[in-house]
Write a protein that holds these residues in place. Structure first.
Motif, PDB file in Angstrom:
ATOM      1  N   UNK A   1       0.827  -1.201   0.000  1.00 14.31           N
ATOM      2  CA  UNK A   1       0.000   0.000   0.000  1.00 14.31           C
ATOM      3  C   UNK A   1       0.859   1.248   0.000  1.00 14.31           C
ATOM      4  N   UNK A   2       2.131   1.095   0.388  1.00 15.28           N
ATOM      5  CA  UNK A   2       3.093   2.185   0.270  1.00 15.28           C
ATOM      6  C   UNK A   2       2.892   3.341   1.221  1.00 15.28           C
ATOM      7  N   UNK A   3       2.931   3.071   2.518  1.00 14.69           N
ATOM      8  CA  UNK A   3       2.780   4.139   3.501  1.00 14.69           C
ATOM      9  C   UNK A   3       4.127   4.743   3.883  1.00 14.69           C
ATOM     10  N   UNK A   4       4.959   3.948   4.560  1.00 16.57           N
ATOM     11  CA  UNK A   4       6.276   4.365   5.056  1.00 16.57           C
ATOM     12  C   UNK A   4       6.156   5.522   6.054  1.00 16.57           C
ATOM     13  N   UNK A   5       4.950   5.737   6.566  1.00 20.47           N
ATOM     14  CA  UNK A   5       4.677   6.924   7.366  1.00 20.47           C
ATOM     15  C   UNK A   5       3.383   6.696   8.154  1.00 20.47           C
ATOM     16  N   UNK A   6       3.431   6.612   9.484  1.00 25.12           N
ATOM     17  CA  UNK A   6       2.206   6.414  10.257  1.00 25.12           C
ATOM     18  C   UNK A   6       1.156   7.491  10.038  1.00 25.12           C
TER      19      UNK A   6
END
Length: 224
Positions: A161-166
């Motif tokens: 999903x490609x978040x890499x960031x909360x």
């Protein structure tokens, strides 16, 4: 707690999540997201350090360039910005809210491992270009950070999903009516794990600057 730095973090994170929310269906999403991040990092860097990511703030705190109290303030406004950006993006996208989820054909381990790795790369690059006195006052830090996100979105986005960031994962989940919240929380935890690992590894490769002190006012993402 409310001040120029935290408001900059709120605005920048909101812009980032707004861009993600409105481009999820486009094949050019990685370019749009990475390009926007480059712009807002350069815009906010001189004010707050332009973290826009709780994991980045944690890594920089562990590096000694941000106090614990300031990090908590950053986290609050980053998460708020993520929710606001997600809501605004969903409204602009004709009330179409993205559901943050991993690929159906991916395993949970594959998705979470991808998130750990890209979060690690992101934080390691941030520490390298923004807290290293050897590259003090450089003019490429924003480009380096944005390119990591572009590359991560292309490589791992289709899997996790490609978040890499909360602030992204939780912002999209909460703005979408708490959709897939448990997965967003798991991804957030893995992102923090990657950030901690990056801070530890960077202390090994550049121990001389890891004494908890500041690195001068010219360091791009140095918020102290």
């Amino acid at each position: 707690m409310i001040g120029p730095k935290t408001v900059t973090e709120l605005i920048g994170t909101a812009i980032l999540v707004f861009t993600i929310q409105t481009t999820t269906s486009s094949t050019l999403a990685p370019l749009a997201i990475g390009g926007t991040l480059i712009a807002i990092v350069f815009a906010g860097g001189p004010i707050s350090g332009a973290h826009y990511n709780p994991v980045v703030s944690l890594a920089i705190m562990l590096r000694g360039s941000l106090s614990f109290a300031d990090m908590i303030g950053y986290w609050i406004f980053q998460l708020l910005g993520g929710v606001l950006g997600g809501v605004a993006g969903g409204i602009v996208s004709l009330d179409s809210f993205a559901v943050f989820a991993m690929a159906k054909e991916a395993t949970l381990f594959q998705a979470l491992l991808g998130e750990v790795i890209v979060a690690f790369v992101l934080c390691f690059v941030v520490l390298g270009v923004a807290t290293n006195p050897k590259v003090e006052d450089n003019h490429y830090y924003g480009l380096a950070i944005g390119l990591v996100i572009t590359g991560g979105a292309v490589a791992v986005g289709p899997v996790s999903g490609g978040s890499f960031n909360p602030a992204v994962a939780l912002g999209l989940s909460i703005s979408g009516g708490f959709s897939n919240l448990f997965y967003a929380l798991m991804v957030s935890g893995c992102n923090f794990l990657g950030g901690v690992a990056a801070a530890g590894c960077f202390r090994i490769v550049l121990p001389s600057s890891g004494d908890g002190g500041t690195f001068g006012e010219n360091m791009p993402l140095n918020a102290v």
